[in-house]
Design a protein around this motif. Structure first.
Motif, mmCIF file in Angstrom:
data_model
loop_
_atom_site.group_PDB
_atom_site.id
_atom_site.type_symbol
_atom_site.label_atom_id
_atom_site.label_comp_id
_atom_site.label_asym_id
_atom_site.label_seq_id
_atom_site.Cartn_x
_atom_site.Cartn_y
_atom_site.Cartn_z
ATOM 1 N N ARG A 204 43.100 -28.185 34.501
ATOM 2 C CA ARG A 204 42.746 -27.137 35.453
ATOM 3 C C ARG A 204 42.446 -27.777 36.800
ATOM 4 O O ARG A 204 41.469 -28.529 36.942
ATOM 5 C CB ARG A 204 41.537 -26.349 34.946
ATOM 6 N N HIS A 225 50.099 -21.793 35.517
ATOM 7 C CA HIS A 225 49.425 -20.523 35.777
ATOM 8 C C HIS A 225 48.822 -20.582 37.175
ATOM 9 O O HIS A 225 48.005 -21.464 37.479
ATOM 10 C CB HIS A 225 48.327 -20.261 34.739
ATOM 11 N N GLU A 226 49.217 -19.625 38.016
ATOM 12 C CA GLU A 226 48.737 -19.593 39.391
ATOM 13 C C GLU A 226 48.911 -18.192 39.941
ATOM 14 O O GLU A 226 49.737 -17.412 39.435
ATOM 15 C CB GLU A 226 49.525 -20.588 40.250
ATOM 16 N N SER A 234 49.468 -12.519 39.074
ATOM 17 C CA SER A 234 50.043 -13.752 38.543
ATOM 18 C C SER A 234 51.107 -13.400 37.512
ATOM 19 O O SER A 234 51.125 -12.282 36.985
ATOM 20 C CB SER A 234 48.966 -14.641 37.911
ATOM 21 N N ARG A 235 51.970 -14.346 37.238
ATOM 22 C CA ARG A 235 53.050 -14.106 36.281
ATOM 23 C C ARG A 235 52.509 -14.220 34.871
ATOM 24 O O ARG A 235 51.902 -15.238 34.522
ATOM 25 C CB ARG A 235 54.172 -15.116 36.495
ATOM 26 N N GLY A 238 52.682 -17.494 32.712
ATOM 27 C CA GLY A 238 52.914 -18.625 33.595
ATOM 28 C C GLY A 238 54.388 -18.915 33.823
ATOM 29 O O GLY A 238 55.267 -18.216 33.319
#
Length: 296
Positions: A204, A225-226, A234-235, A238
């Motif tokens: 992280r 993940h962003e 966010s998608r 990820g």
């Protein structure tokens, strides 16, 4: 359609033409066809039956293009690749816009493709009127964006998957099409890249950006993940990345993202194209046959 004229336009023999009609009838594209007075009379079939027979999820991208653009074999393949690239790029643009919460759509507006590709000088991370938001620089092959940019576009691997060809074939068919690859920089990417190179299972970088190993995937594949740009969206799941997706430039760590293509095909749905084709066919029954455009 006059048979001889049709063979000349498609650059095929009469034997190959009959072979195509036979295959089309087997998969449900044509209900029946026959030859009368030197012309073919063809009854179109059901789109759903064709998809079911061929195991297709959908018909893919459809567009009306001038006939002289697809007369050659290379022109037909280039048009098919360009149409599919534009459709995937448009779907990505719509998906990125819909991923934003309703309250944030008023404040985070996505830039149009022609705005990005037409901007040949530096912009600003704090955009003012007349500038493209979060666009830093547009080079010969890349478009550099800051962390606030909401990425969208189409990848050559996805286009190749839809067309059933290799990525190298897609690149060859899209030669001459103006495109730029989006590259984005964030401060956390440097730590993320180092953690991936050290084979960390989980890392992280900050409260909103982290990576984790993807199970049942090739070695070195991570899920990044962003948030999407400056938004809170966010998608889901990820984005799958590897360490070679990152590179160093101007003392910053950047990530390769999708491509943006400068294409202007008139996209349409297969159902609507079929209705328009039938409507025009009925209108031209009293006139001599003419072929001015084709569907790809």
């Amino acid at each position: 359609m006059p048979i001889r004229f049709l063979c000349q336009v498609l650059h095929v023999s009469l034997r190959r033409l009959y072979q195509w009609l036979k295959i089309g009838k087997c998969c449900g594209a044509f209900r029946k066809y026959y030859r009368v007075h030197g012309c073919f009379c063809i009854w179109l079939g059901s789109l759903s039956k064709v998809c079911q027979a061929l195991g297709l999820r959908n018909w893919g991208a459809v567009a009306t293009v001038p006939l002289f653009d697809i007369l050659t074999r290379a022109g037909l393949k280039a048009a098919a690749a360009g149409i599919q690239a534009q459709q995937l790029q448009h779907k990505s643009y719509v998906a990125a816009k819909l991923s934003l919460p309703s309250k944030e759509r008023k404040f985070h507006r996505l830039s149009e493709v022609d705005q990005i590709l037409g901007w040949g000088k530096e912009s600003s991370q704090n955009p003012v009127g007349g500038q493209v938001p979060f666009l830093l620089h547009v080079g010969p092959s890349k478009a550099f964006v800051s962390k606030g940019f909401i990425p969208f576009g189409g990848s050559q691997e996805t286009i190749a998957e839809y067309l059933g060809v290799s990525s190298r074939t897609v690149r060859r068919h899209l030669i001459g099409v103006d495109r730029r690859q989006i590259v984005q920089a964030k401060a956390a990417y440097r730590k993320i890249e180092q953690a991936m190179r050290w084979d960390a299972d989980f890392y992280r970088a900050d409260s909103s950006i982290w990576v984790e190993c993807v199970e049942n995937a090739p070695w070195g594949t991570y899920a990044l993940h962003e948030p999407n740009g400056m938004s809170s969206a966010s998608r889901p799941g990820g984005t799958e990345v590897t360490s070679d997706r990152f590179f160093e430039y101007m003392d910053k760590t950047w990530i390769y993202r999708c491509n943006l293509y400068d294409l202007d095909y008139n996209l349409n749905s297969m159902q609507r194209s079929r209705r328009n084709f039938i409507r025009e066919a009925y209108r031209s029954q009293t006139s001599e046959p003419a072929l001015s455009s084709g569907l790809v």
